[in-house]
Design a protein around this motif. Structure first.
Motif, mmCIF file in Angstrom:
data_model
loop_
_atom_site.group_PDB
_atom_site.id
_atom_site.type_symbol
_atom_site.label_atom_id
_atom_site.label_comp_id
_atom_site.label_asym_id
_atom_site.label_seq_id
_atom_site.Cartn_x
_atom_site.Cartn_y
_atom_site.Cartn_z
ATOM 1 N N ASP A 30 -49.345 -19.325 -58.746
ATOM 2 C CA ASP A 30 -48.782 -19.472 -57.545
ATOM 3 C C ASP A 30 -48.435 -18.138 -57.184
ATOM 4 O O ASP A 30 -47.654 -17.972 -55.984
ATOM 5 N N PRO A 35 -51.162 -19.980 -50.641
ATOM 6 C CA PRO A 35 -51.704 -20.821 -50.729
ATOM 7 C C PRO A 35 -51.990 -22.135 -49.920
ATOM 8 O O PRO A 35 -52.625 -22.850 -50.330
ATOM 9 N N ARG A 53 -53.740 -24.994 -53.548
ATOM 10 C CA ARG A 53 -52.795 -24.190 -54.571
ATOM 11 C C ARG A 53 -53.250 -25.617 -56.388
ATOM 12 O O ARG A 53 -53.626 -24.999 -57.104
#
Length: 147
Positions: A30, A35, A53
């Motif tokens: 993360d 993303p 992700r």
């Protein structure tokens, strides 16, 4: 810190988290991956491709189920402008199915290379090349084992 140093540090952090003994460390994805990540060459995905992700996390979870008791070593890292490449080696135990081969707790050793394209200090695209012939040759072979 230069862009190259920042990108190299991001990849080092990503590799340390995704190959940590604690699978929960994949949360590093993360922080180190955009993303809209694009990934190529990943076993277990249609055409080896995916673009998010959560799929990246799934890959590492499944991989870690297939290969436990893992030690991961980065052998070399090369960084230029927007790219970082890492050559790595893994020693592990075959603890779950991989490519349709049932686990037999064989110790295996294999290497590979990953090329990362970076965007603003995070991984935006990954090309993975596992030495799959070497890996598969060590699986399901009874007493013939890697060191």
């Amino acid at each position: 810190m230069t862009i190259i140093e920042r990108n190299r540090a991001t990849v080092a952090r990503f590799l340390a988290g995704t190959h940590s003994p604690d699978i929960e460390d994949i949360a590093v994805i993360d922080e180190t991956v955009v993303p809209h990540i694009r990934c190529h060459g990943f076993p277990g995905f249609p055409d080896g491709e995916f673009g998010d992700r959560e799929s990246y996390k799934t890959f590492f979870r499944v991989f870690r189920q297939s290969f436990g008791d893992m030690s991961f070593e980065t052998l070399a890292t090369v960084a230029t402008g927007e790219f970082v490449s890492a050559h790595w080696k893994i020693h592990a135990t075959h603890t779950g199915p991989f490519r349709g081969i049932a686990p037999d707790n064989a110790r295996v050793v294999f290497d590979g290379v990953a090329l990362y394209r970076m965007e603003e200090g995070r991984i935006a695209e990954t090309w993975l090349r596992i030495n799959e012939p070497l890996l598969v040759a060590q699986l399901g072979r009874g007493s013939a084992r890697a060191a």
